[in-house]
Motif scaffolding. Structure first.
Motif, PDB file in Angstrom:
ATOM      1  N   TRP A  90      -7.948  35.436  16.815  1.00 14.86           N
ATOM      2  CA  TRP A  90      -9.340  35.020  17.020  1.00 14.86           C
ATOM      3  C   TRP A  90      -9.548  34.452  18.420  1.00 14.86           C
ATOM      4  CZ3 TRP A  90     -10.923  30.201  18.359  1.00 14.86           C
ATOM      5  CH2 TRP A  90     -10.051  29.136  18.108  1.00 14.86           C
ATOM      6  N   MET A  91      -8.516  33.803  18.980  1.00 15.23           N
ATOM      7  CA  MET A  91      -8.647  33.269  20.337  1.00 15.23           C
ATOM      8  C   MET A  91      -8.802  34.410  21.343  1.00 15.23           C
ATOM      9  SD  MET A  91      -5.987  30.090  20.597  1.00 15.23           S
ATOM     10  CE  MET A  91      -6.632  28.442  20.374  1.00 15.23           C
ATOM     11  N   ALA A  92      -8.005  35.438  21.167  1.00 17.48           N
ATOM     12  CA  ALA A  92      -8.124  36.608  22.043  1.00 17.48           C
ATOM     13  C   ALA A  92      -9.505  37.240  21.897  1.00 17.48           C
ATOM     14  CB  ALA A  92      -7.025  37.621  21.728  1.00 17.48           C
ATOM     15  N   VAL A  93     -10.006  37.325  20.672  1.00 17.72           N
ATOM     16  CA  VAL A  93     -11.318  37.934  20.419  1.00 17.72           C
ATOM     17  C   VAL A  93     -12.423  37.139  21.113  1.00 17.72           C
ATOM     18  CG1 VAL A  93     -13.021  38.429  18.614  1.00 17.72           C
ATOM     19  CG2 VAL A  93     -10.635  39.079  18.285  1.00 17.72           C
ATOM     20  N   CYS A 134       0.901  31.110  30.725  1.00 18.24           N
ATOM     21  CA  CYS A 134       2.290  31.031  31.222  1.00 18.24           C
ATOM     22  C   CYS A 134       3.260  30.472  30.182  1.00 18.24           C
ATOM     23  CB  CYS A 134       2.337  30.235  32.524  1.00 18.24           C
ATOM     24  SG  CYS A 134       1.626  31.147  33.913  1.00 18.24           S
ATOM     25  N   PRO A 135       3.019  29.294  29.591  1.00 19.13           N
ATOM     26  CA  PRO A 135       3.965  28.828  28.568  1.00 19.13           C
ATOM     27  C   PRO A 135       3.955  29.704  27.319  1.00 19.13           C
ATOM     28  CG  PRO A 135       2.179  27.236  28.857  1.00 19.13           C
ATOM     29  CD  PRO A 135       2.014  28.285  29.902  1.00 19.13           C
ATOM     30  N   ASP A 146      10.039  23.329  23.940  1.00 22.52           N
ATOM     31  CA  ASP A 146       9.295  24.429  23.331  1.00 22.52           C
ATOM     32  C   ASP A 146       7.956  24.559  24.059  1.00 22.52           C
ATOM     33  OD1 ASP A 146       8.015  26.294  21.769  1.00 22.52           O
ATOM     34  OD2 ASP A 146       8.057  25.109  19.930  1.00 22.52           O
ATOM     35  N   PRO A 147       7.734  25.636  24.815  1.00 24.89           N
ATOM     36  CA  PRO A 147       6.495  25.776  25.592  1.00 24.89           C
ATOM     37  C   PRO A 147       5.264  26.125  24.747  1.00 24.89           C
ATOM     38  CG  PRO A 147       7.868  27.712  25.893  1.00 24.89           C
ATOM     39  CD  PRO A 147       8.660  26.749  25.064  1.00 24.89           C
ATOM     40  N   GLN A 148       5.473  26.531  23.494  1.00 26.17           N
ATOM     41  CA  GLN A 148       4.349  26.972  22.655  1.00 26.17           C
ATOM     42  C   GLN A 148       3.286  25.897  22.432  1.00 26.17           C
ATOM     43  OE1 GLN A 148       4.761  30.389  23.079  1.00 26.17           O
ATOM     44  NE2 GLN A 148       3.638  30.337  21.177  1.00 26.17           N
ATOM     45  N   PRO A 149       3.650  24.655  22.033  1.00 25.86           N
ATOM     46  CA  PRO A 149       2.595  23.646  21.837  1.00 25.86           C
ATOM     47  C   PRO A 149       1.779  23.372  23.108  1.00 25.86           C
ATOM     48  CG  PRO A 149       4.620  22.934  20.786  1.00 25.86           C
ATOM     49  CD  PRO A 149       4.963  24.153  21.596  1.00 25.86           C
ATOM     50  N   LEU A 150       2.445  23.327  24.253  1.00 26.01           N
ATOM     51  CA  LEU A 150       1.733  23.141  25.514  1.00 26.01           C
ATOM     52  C   LEU A 150       0.783  24.309  25.753  1.00 26.01           C
ATOM     53  CD1 LEU A 150       1.218  21.755  28.244  1.00 26.01           C
ATOM     54  CD2 LEU A 150       3.205  23.020  29.132  1.00 26.01           C
ATOM     55  N   GLY A 151       1.295  25.532  25.585  1.00 25.81           N
ATOM     56  CA  GLY A 151       0.466  26.722  25.775  1.00 25.81           C
ATOM     57  C   GLY A 151      -0.728  26.758  24.835  1.00 25.81           C
ATOM     58  N   MET A 152      -0.503  26.383  23.574  1.00 23.83           N
ATOM     59  CA  MET A 152      -1.605  26.398  22.607  1.00 23.83           C
ATOM     60  C   MET A 152      -2.629  25.306  22.924  1.00 23.83           C
ATOM     61  SD  MET A 152      -1.469  28.977  20.733  1.00 23.83           S
ATOM     62  CE  MET A 152      -2.857  28.472  19.735  1.00 23.83           C
ATOM     63  N   GLY A 153      -2.171  24.139  23.345  1.00 26.08           N
ATOM     64  CA  GLY A 153      -3.111  23.083  23.733  1.00 26.08           C
ATOM     65  C   GLY A 153      -3.978  23.520  24.905  1.00 26.08           C
ATOM     66  N   MET A 155      -4.537  26.598  25.695  1.00 27.65           N
ATOM     67  CA  MET A 155      -5.364  27.720  25.258  1.00 27.65           C
ATOM     68  C   MET A 155      -6.608  27.233  24.532  1.00 27.65           C
ATOM     69  SD  MET A 155      -5.289  30.872  25.810  1.00 27.65           S
ATOM     70  CE  MET A 155      -6.684  31.921  25.457  1.00 27.65           C
ATOM     71  N   TRP A 156      -6.484  26.150  23.766  1.00 28.76           N
ATOM     72  CA  TRP A 156      -7.666  25.556  23.143  1.00 28.76           C
ATOM     73  C   TRP A 156      -8.664  25.136  24.222  1.00 28.76           C
ATOM     74  CZ3 TRP A 156      -9.832  25.397  18.506  1.00 28.76           C
ATOM     75  CH2 TRP A 156      -9.048  25.727  17.394  1.00 28.76           C
ATOM     76  N   ALA A 157      -8.169  24.492  25.274  1.00 28.74           N
ATOM     77  CA  ALA A 157      -9.046  24.092  26.385  1.00 28.74           C
ATOM     78  C   ALA A 157      -9.674  25.331  27.036  1.00 28.74           C
ATOM     79  CB  ALA A 157      -8.264  23.277  27.412  1.00 28.74           C
ATOM     80  N   ALA A 158      -8.874  26.385  27.189  1.00 28.84           N
ATOM     81  CA  ALA A 158      -9.381  27.630  27.786  1.00 28.84           C
ATOM     82  C   ALA A 158     -10.471  28.250  26.922  1.00 28.84           C
ATOM     83  CB  ALA A 158      -8.235  28.619  27.996  1.00 28.84           C
ATOM     84  N   VAL A 159     -10.294  28.218  25.606  1.00 26.45           N
ATOM     85  CA  VAL A 159     -11.307  28.787  24.704  1.00 26.45           C
ATOM     86  C   VAL A 159     -12.607  27.989  24.800  1.00 26.45           C
ATOM     87  CG1 VAL A 159     -11.899  29.163  22.266  1.00 26.45           C
ATOM     88  CG2 VAL A 159      -9.691  29.938  23.148  1.00 26.45           C
TER      89      VAL A 159
END
Length: 186
Positions: A90-93, A134-135, A146-153, A155-159
Motif C-alpha cells: 500500500w505504501m508503494a501504491v 536506502c536502509p 537492523d536497518p528495517q525499522p529505520l527504513g520503515m520509520g 518511509m512513513w515520513a515519506a508517505v
C-alpha cells in the motif's frame, strides 16, 4: 541535447534495469550493491541540476527527462521492495498514485500554457524517499543493526510528505487554472 546534465539523467534511467535485476536475486552482498547503485543514481539528480543551471545547459529534453528519471528510479525500487515483501504494497501504491497524478496535472497545465514547477515539499519528499529506501534496500541485519525499522520509520515520513506534497500540487494546479481562466465555472 546530449549535454553532460542530460547524460547524467540518462545514466540515472539506465540504472533502473540493473537495480531491478539485482533485486530479483536478493542477498547480503547484492543488497549492498543495489543500495550503492541506488545512491549513485540518486546523486546524479543533484549533479545534473547543478550542472544544467551553472553552465546554462537547461534543455526541454532535460526538463522532461529529469522528473521522469526520478520517478522511474523511485517507483522501480518501491515495486521491487513490495514484491520482496520488504515494504507494504500500500505504501508503494500511495507513492505511485501521487506520482501519476502530479505527472498528469503537469501535462494538463503545460497543455494550457502553465508550468507547475516542483516546490520545496516535492523536493523534500524525494529526498526523504531516497533516504528511506536506502536502509530498506540493505534489508539484512548488519553488525547487530537492523536497518528495517529505520527504513520503515523514514518511509512513513515519506508517505506523509508524499500525500501532503500531492495535495499541495492539486491546490496549486487548481489555483493556477482558475487564475488563468482555464477552469470553467462549476
Amino acid at each position: 541535447m546530449f549535454n553532460l546534465a542530460n547524460n547524467l539523467t540518462l545514466l540515472r534511467i539506465l540504472t533502473v534495469p540493473f537495480l531491478v535485476v539485482l533485486l530479483y536475486f536478493p542477498g547480503r552482498g547484492v543488497c549492498v550493491l543495489a543500495m550503492l547503485l541506488f545512491v549513485l543514481a540518486s546523486l546524479t539528480d543533484l549533479f545534473d541540476g547543478l550542472i544544467a543551471r551553472r553552465y546554462n545547459l537547461v534543455t526541454t529534453m532535460g526538463k522532461f527527462l529529469d522528473p521522469l528519471a526520478d520517478k522511474l528510479l523511485i517507483v522501480s525500487v518501491l515495486v521491487m521492495l513490495a514484491w520482496l515483501h520488504w515494504l507494504p504494497a500500500w505504501m508503494a501504491v500511495v507513492v505511485i498514485c501521487r506520482e501519476l497524478t502530479v505527472t498528469g496535472l503537469r501535462a494538463i497545465a503545460v497543455e494550457q500554457g502553465t508550468v507547475i514547477a516542483a516546490d520545496r515539499f516535492g523536493k523534500l519528499k524525494t529526498i526523504v524517499q531516497i533516504v528511506a529506501l536506502c536502509p530498506l534496500l540493505l534489508h539484512y541485519t548488519w553488525w547487530g543493526f537492523d536497518p528495517q525499522p529505520l527504513g520503515m520509520g523514514l518511509m512513513w515520513a515519506a508517505v506523509v510528505l508524499t500525500v501532503f506534497s500531492g495535495a499541495n500540487y492539486l491546490r496549486n494546479f487548481f489555483k493556477s487554472m482558475r487564475e488563468s481562466g482555464q477552469l470553467g465555472a462549476a
